[in-house]
Write an enzyme that holds these catalytic residues in place. Structure first.
Site, PDB file in Angstrom:
ATOM      1  N   LYS A  85       0.858  -1.180   0.000  1.00 37.50           N
ATOM      2  CA  LYS A  85       0.000   0.000   0.000  1.00 37.50           C
ATOM      3  C   LYS A  85       0.893   1.229   0.000  1.00 37.50           C
ATOM      4  O   LYS A  85       1.686   1.439   0.921  1.00 37.50           O
ATOM      5  CB  LYS A  85      -0.896  -0.027   1.231  1.00 37.50           C
ATOM      6  N   LYS A 107      -2.180  -1.516  -3.877  1.00 37.50           N
ATOM      7  CA  LYS A 107      -3.056  -0.352  -3.812  1.00 37.50           C
ATOM      8  C   LYS A 107      -2.249   0.914  -3.846  1.00 37.50           C
ATOM      9  O   LYS A 107      -1.268   0.990  -3.101  1.00 37.50           O
ATOM     10  CB  LYS A 107      -3.836  -0.445  -2.500  1.00 37.50           C
TER      11      LYS A 107
HETATM   12  C1  PBG Z   1      -7.002   3.117   5.415  1.00 38.46           C
HETATM   13  C2  PBG Z   1      -7.454   3.133   4.004  1.00 38.46           C
HETATM   14  C3  PBG Z   1      -7.323   4.173   3.076  1.00 38.46           C
HETATM   15  C4  PBG Z   1      -7.908   3.713   1.904  1.00 38.46           C
HETATM   16  C5  PBG Z   1      -8.379   2.437   2.144  1.00 38.46           C
HETATM   17  N1  PBG Z   1      -8.068   2.078   3.442  1.00 38.46           N
HETATM   18  C6  PBG Z   1      -6.826   5.539   3.215  1.00 38.46           C
HETATM   19  C7  PBG Z   1      -5.467   5.878   3.605  1.00 38.46           C
HETATM   20  O1  PBG Z   1      -4.578   5.042   3.721  1.00 38.46           O
HETATM   21  O2  PBG Z   1      -5.265   7.067   3.835  1.00 38.46           O
HETATM   22  C8  PBG Z   1      -8.009   4.488   0.617  1.00 38.46           C
HETATM   23  C9  PBG Z   1      -9.033   3.985  -0.345  1.00 38.46           C
HETATM   24  C10 PBG Z   1      -9.374   4.924  -1.440  1.00 38.46           C
HETATM   25  O3  PBG Z   1      -8.722   5.960  -1.639  1.00 38.46           O
HETATM   26  O4  PBG Z   1     -10.332   4.624  -2.156  1.00 38.46           O
HETATM   27  N2  PBG Z   1      -8.049   2.718   6.260  1.00 38.46           N
END
Ligand code: PBG
Length: 327
Positions: free
Chosen positions: A199, A252
């Protein structure tokens, strides 16, 4: 064409729609799509998210409807993001048995049973008042190991609520192992973990932070999410998550990291998920609203690219719409 005999003409296989369909290498299936949903505690009407046209913060009722529609369209799964009415330093609502995510998980299970795979995002950023993904030390660092205890407890709360699969997204070291152990000890040995393994610290989460009300109040997530410059690090994270017991791994965002999806898919023997995040959604919707892109074609092209890169499960805010179109 000046080529000799035989003439090399790849265009022969592109002559009709049927020919193109026959030789298409990549196809999307509704069952591999997962719909991310936001549920907000204490609202009586769904609240539209300005930066994500068509996406709302749900009420309990509207969420049940959305889940039923997704299941009806053949969508494979749904992933829940809870937005609690009250937040605190330790994100207490995350593992509260009556917390909004747990309520939503139970509601969806009551509505769709086993027809949809009910997943839950497992992180603290939607639940902490400072907006960080874990417990923060006096000097503002997100503390790894005390956060793991919060994640373990949240996993159990989600499992007790009826989740089919947990999806830890906080990027703490050791989170998959901590959650796996906690689930096993609590008797939830059959609940799989879909790890957000790779991520990235991405600008494309912008609209999500409005939707989930989880923007950090100070600092950023760069000490735990990955640097967009790195791909090897993603393979390392994936390897560790698998060693800790991840059943699926996720990359992601998706579109800016197709190379990472491909490398992960070539490396692992588990399903690879990719999350087409809020900013990817907003980018297409905004351009389409201006008449600058053919919306429907652009949506299908992005999803096909993610699939082609090697993702076999795709999280997308367009899941229900696309599933209907695929039928
Ligand atoms: C963290 C999380 C995030 C997203 C999914 N889970 C945000 C982040 O890390 O700031 C982002 C998903 C998206 O942008 O659609 N709980």
């Amino acid at each position: 064409m000046t080529a000799g005999f035989p003439e090399l003409r790849p265009r022969r296989l592109r002559g009709t729609r049927a020919l193109r369909a026959m030789v298409a290498e990549t196809a999307l299936r509704p069952a591999e799509l997962v719909l991310p949903v936001f549920i907000k505690e204490g609202i009586t009407e769904p609240v539209p998210i300005g930066s994500m046209p068509g996406v709302v913060q749900h009420t309990r009722d509207s969420l049940r409807k959305a889940a039923a529609e997704a299941a009806g369209a053949g969508v494979g799964g749904i992933i829940v993001f809870g937005v609690p009415a009250a937040k605190d330093e330790r994100g207490s609502a995350a593992d509260d048995p009556d917390g909004i995510s747990q309520v939503a998980i139970a509601d969806i299970r009551a509505e769709t049973g086993d027809d949809l795979v009910v997943m839950a995002d497992l992180c603290l950023c939607e639940y902490t008042d400072h907006g960080h993904c874990g417990l923060v030390t006096a000097d503002g660092y997100v503390d790894n190991d005390t956060t793991l205890e919060r994640y373990a407890s949240t996993a159990i709360a989600q499992a007790q609520a009826g989740v089919h699969m947990v999806a830890p997204s906080g990027m703490m070291d050791g989170q998959v192992g901590a959650i796996r152990k906690a689930l096993d000890r609590a008797g939830f040995t059959n609940i799989p973990v879909c790890a957000y393994s790779a991520k990235y610290a991405s600008a494309f989460y912008g609209p999500f932070r409005e939707a989930a009300e989880g923007a950090p109040k100070f600092g950023d997530r760069a000490t735990h999410q990955q640097d967009p410059a790195n791909a090897l690090e993603a393979l390392k994270e994936v390897e560790l998550d698998l060693a800790e017991g991840a059943d699926m791994v996720m990359v992601k965002p998706a579109l800016s990291y197709l190379d990472v999806i491909r490398r992960v898919a070539d490396t692992v023997l588990v399903p690879v998920a990719a999350y087409q995040v809020s900013g990817e959604f907003a980018m297409v919707e905004a351009a389409a609203a201006n008449g600058w892109l053919d919306r429907d074609k652009a949506i299908m092209e992005t999803l096909t690219a993610i699939r082609r890169a090697g993702a076999s499960v795709i999280l997308t805010y367009w899941a229900t719409e696309v599933a209907r179109r695929l039928r």
